[in-house]
Design a protein around this motif. Sequence first.
Motif, PDB file in Angstrom:
ATOM      1  N   LEU A 197       0.826  -1.197   0.000  1.00 63.00           N
ATOM      2  CA  LEU A 197       0.000   0.000   0.000  1.00 63.00           C
ATOM      3  C   LEU A 197       0.864   1.252   0.000  1.00 63.00           C
ATOM      4  O   LEU A 197       1.993   1.250   0.499  1.00 63.00           O
ATOM      5  CB  LEU A 197      -0.914   0.010   1.225  1.00 63.00           C
ATOM      6  N   THR A 198       0.348   2.325  -0.557  1.00 60.31           N
ATOM      7  CA  THR A 198       1.077   3.587  -0.568  1.00 60.31           C
ATOM      8  C   THR A 198       1.170   4.136   0.850  1.00 60.31           C
ATOM      9  O   THR A 198       0.292   3.890   1.688  1.00 60.31           O
ATOM     10  CB  THR A 198       0.365   4.613  -1.465  1.00 60.31           C
ATOM     11  N   PRO A 199       2.239   4.909   1.159  1.00 57.28           N
ATOM     12  CA  PRO A 199       2.414   5.452   2.517  1.00 57.28           C
ATOM     13  C   PRO A 199       1.250   6.318   2.973  1.00 57.28           C
ATOM     14  O   PRO A 199       1.015   6.461   4.174  1.00 57.28           O
ATOM     15  CB  PRO A 199       3.703   6.273   2.389  1.00 57.28           C
ATOM     16  N   SER A 200       0.528   6.903   2.034  1.00 57.28           N
ATOM     17  CA  SER A 200      -0.563   7.802   2.398  1.00 57.28           C
ATOM     18  C   SER A 200      -1.831   7.054   2.818  1.00 57.28           C
ATOM     19  O   SER A 200      -2.788   7.670   3.298  1.00 57.28           O
ATOM     20  CB  SER A 200      -0.897   8.718   1.213  1.00 57.28           C
ATOM     21  N   PHE A 201      -1.834   5.729   2.652  1.00 53.64           N
ATOM     22  CA  PHE A 201      -3.042   4.963   2.958  1.00 53.64           C
ATOM     23  C   PHE A 201      -3.263   4.892   4.463  1.00 53.64           C
ATOM     24  O   PHE A 201      -2.352   4.561   5.224  1.00 53.64           O
ATOM     25  CB  PHE A 201      -2.942   3.555   2.378  1.00 53.64           C
ATOM     26  N   ASP A 202      -4.485   5.193   4.884  1.00 58.33           N
ATOM     27  CA  ASP A 202      -4.859   5.131   6.293  1.00 58.33           C
ATOM     28  C   ASP A 202      -5.414   3.736   6.587  1.00 58.33           C
ATOM     29  O   ASP A 202      -6.463   3.354   6.051  1.00 58.33           O
ATOM     30  CB  ASP A 202      -5.915   6.190   6.595  1.00 58.33           C
ATOM     31  N   PRO A 203      -4.730   2.938   7.437  1.00 59.36           N
ATOM     32  CA  PRO A 203      -5.193   1.567   7.724  1.00 59.36           C
ATOM     33  C   PRO A 203      -6.624   1.495   8.239  1.00 59.36           C
ATOM     34  O   PRO A 203      -7.312   0.499   8.031  1.00 59.36           O
ATOM     35  CB  PRO A 203      -4.196   1.084   8.783  1.00 59.36           C
ATOM     36  N   SER A 204      -7.083   2.545   8.909  1.00 57.27           N
ATOM     37  CA  SER A 204      -8.451   2.537   9.439  1.00 57.27           C
ATOM     38  C   SER A 204      -9.490   2.506   8.320  1.00 57.27           C
ATOM     39  O   SER A 204     -10.656   2.153   8.556  1.00 57.27           O
ATOM     40  CB  SER A 204      -8.693   3.756  10.326  1.00 57.27           C
ATOM     41  N   ALA A 205      -9.065   2.862   7.096  1.00 53.46           N
ATOM     42  CA  ALA A 205      -9.988   2.831   5.960  1.00 53.46           C
ATOM     43  C   ALA A 205     -10.455   1.417   5.648  1.00 53.46           C
ATOM     44  O   ALA A 205     -11.494   1.223   5.010  1.00 53.46           O
ATOM     45  CB  ALA A 205      -9.324   3.449   4.729  1.00 53.46           C
ATOM     46  N   LEU A 206      -9.691   0.402   6.105  1.00 55.93           N
ATOM     47  CA  LEU A 206     -10.089  -0.986   5.866  1.00 55.93           C
ATOM     48  C   LEU A 206     -11.424  -1.307   6.536  1.00 55.93           C
ATOM     49  O   LEU A 206     -12.177  -2.156   6.055  1.00 55.93           O
ATOM     50  CB  LEU A 206      -9.011  -1.941   6.376  1.00 55.93           C
ATOM     51  N   PHE A 207     -11.719  -0.639   7.669  1.00 56.26           N
ATOM     52  CA  PHE A 207     -12.986  -0.875   8.353  1.00 56.26           C
ATOM     53  C   PHE A 207     -14.171  -0.461   7.487  1.00 56.26           C
ATOM     54  O   PHE A 207     -15.290  -0.941   7.673  1.00 56.26           O
ATOM     55  CB  PHE A 207     -13.026  -0.110   9.679  1.00 56.26           C
ATOM     56  N   VAL A 208     -13.917   0.438   6.536  1.00 56.23           N
ATOM     57  CA  VAL A 208     -14.964   0.886   5.616  1.00 56.23           C
ATOM     58  C   VAL A 208     -14.935   0.081   4.326  1.00 56.23           C
ATOM     59  O   VAL A 208     -15.977  -0.341   3.814  1.00 56.23           O
ATOM     60  CB  VAL A 208     -14.801   2.391   5.308  1.00 56.23           C
ATOM     61  N   ILE A 209     -13.736  -0.173   3.797  1.00 57.34           N
ATOM     62  CA  ILE A 209     -13.604  -0.806   2.483  1.00 57.34           C
ATOM     63  C   ILE A 209     -13.994  -2.278   2.512  1.00 57.34           C
ATOM     64  O   ILE A 209     -14.644  -2.772   1.586  1.00 57.34           O
ATOM     65  CB  ILE A 209     -12.162  -0.632   1.967  1.00 57.34           C
ATOM     66  N   VAL A 210     -13.594  -2.998   3.554  1.00 50.55           N
ATOM     67  CA  VAL A 210     -13.870  -4.441   3.611  1.00 50.55           C
ATOM     68  C   VAL A 210     -15.371  -4.740   3.572  1.00 50.55           C
ATOM     69  O   VAL A 210     -15.809  -5.603   2.799  1.00 50.55           O
ATOM     70  CB  VAL A 210     -13.205  -5.070   4.850  1.00 50.55           C
ATOM     71  N   PRO A 211     -16.234  -4.064   4.366  1.00 47.62           N
ATOM     72  CA  PRO A 211     -17.680  -4.324   4.252  1.00 47.62           C
ATOM     73  C   PRO A 211     -18.235  -4.008   2.870  1.00 47.62           C
ATOM     74  O   PRO A 211     -19.141  -4.705   2.385  1.00 47.62           O
ATOM     75  CB  PRO A 211     -18.282  -3.399   5.314  1.00 47.62           C
ATOM     76  N   ILE A 212     -17.706  -2.948   2.223  1.00 45.68           N
ATOM     77  CA  ILE A 212     -18.170  -2.611   0.876  1.00 45.68           C
ATOM     78  C   ILE A 212     -17.771  -3.709  -0.101  1.00 45.68           C
ATOM     79  O   ILE A 212     -18.524  -4.056  -1.017  1.00 45.68           O
ATOM     80  CB  ILE A 212     -17.589  -1.246   0.436  1.00 45.68           C
ATOM     81  N   TYR A 213     -16.591  -4.279   0.096  1.00 53.55           N
ATOM     82  CA  TYR A 213     -16.129  -5.383  -0.755  1.00 53.55           C
ATOM     83  C   TYR A 213     -17.090  -6.566  -0.668  1.00 53.55           C
ATOM     84  O   TYR A 213     -17.505  -7.119  -1.695  1.00 53.55           O
ATOM     85  CB  TYR A 213     -14.721  -5.796  -0.317  1.00 53.55           C
ATOM     86  N   PHE A 214     -17.463  -6.958   0.536  1.00 54.02           N
ATOM     87  CA  PHE A 214     -18.371  -8.099   0.701  1.00 54.02           C
ATOM     88  C   PHE A 214     -19.771  -7.772   0.191  1.00 54.02           C
ATOM     89  O   PHE A 214     -20.469  -8.655  -0.323  1.00 54.02           O
ATOM     90  CB  PHE A 214     -18.422  -8.534   2.159  1.00 54.02           C
ATOM     91  N   LEU A 215     -20.188  -6.522   0.317  1.00 55.91           N
ATOM     92  CA  LEU A 215     -21.489  -6.102  -0.214  1.00 55.91           C
ATOM     93  C   LEU A 215     -21.506  -6.238  -1.730  1.00 55.91           C
ATOM     94  O   LEU A 215     -22.451  -6.809  -2.307  1.00 55.91           O
ATOM     95  CB  LEU A 215     -21.786  -4.660   0.194  1.00 55.91           C
TER      96      LEU A 215
END
Length: 245
Positions: A162-180
């Motif tokens: 991942l790029t250095p600018s990526f905020d790990p907390s964003a995974l809490f949002v992205i992962v549910p959208i992925y499964f949806l």
Amino acid sequence: MKPNVEISSVKATFATYAGVAVSILTPNRVGEFAGRMLFINPDKRPTAITMSLAGSISQLMVTLIIGGLFAGIHSYQLGLFEWWYVLIGSVILGGSTFLYFNISKSDKILSRWKDNPNIVNAREALSSLHSSKLLEALLISGIRYTVFSLQLGLLIFGLVDLTPSFDPSALFVIVPIYFLAQTIIPTIALSEIGVRGMILATLFTEIASGSDLLITSTLLWLINIVGPAIMGGISLLNLKFRLYK
């Protein structure tokens, strides 16, 4: 399915594997029911199908509710949020929750087929789906959802550059959208590698390598689909041997 259908934990596990094996060639793995029911006594199958359907609905509700919630949060972060999203989401959430916890009342729809023993068994199974059992199914579905989410999150952290600018907390949002998205998009299990990779690539645009995302989605597919399907194939062969013995 307990206490309506007597089945051991070991047999239930192998029935689940068999369901994955059968479903691998069906759209959105709808054939999973057929594989599971092979391990159930024929006279109990109408009851088992009804109970399994309720379990599948609970899993679908967890995926849609959590995914829809975080999709709304993500749209807000991107400046695409509209308040009518909340209205539509609230109506869908409230309606689906009401129908789910009143699923036992749907046995009245089948009342016209009183002379069919299979329908009678299905009605009895529906009438036994009280709120406490349905809530228990939701909690189990939530645990299953959490396991899959942790799998994906750990794989992304371990394999994706991942790029250095990526905020790990964003995974809490992205992962549910992925499964949806994975739930909504029609697929056949054999084509899921490409679909999963496409969804991840879309969600992680400009912050991760496409090849890393493809490896991640493929590994997740191997762990949760191919591995159980192989075990399911062995279960089905063993079942066939017992039937013909």
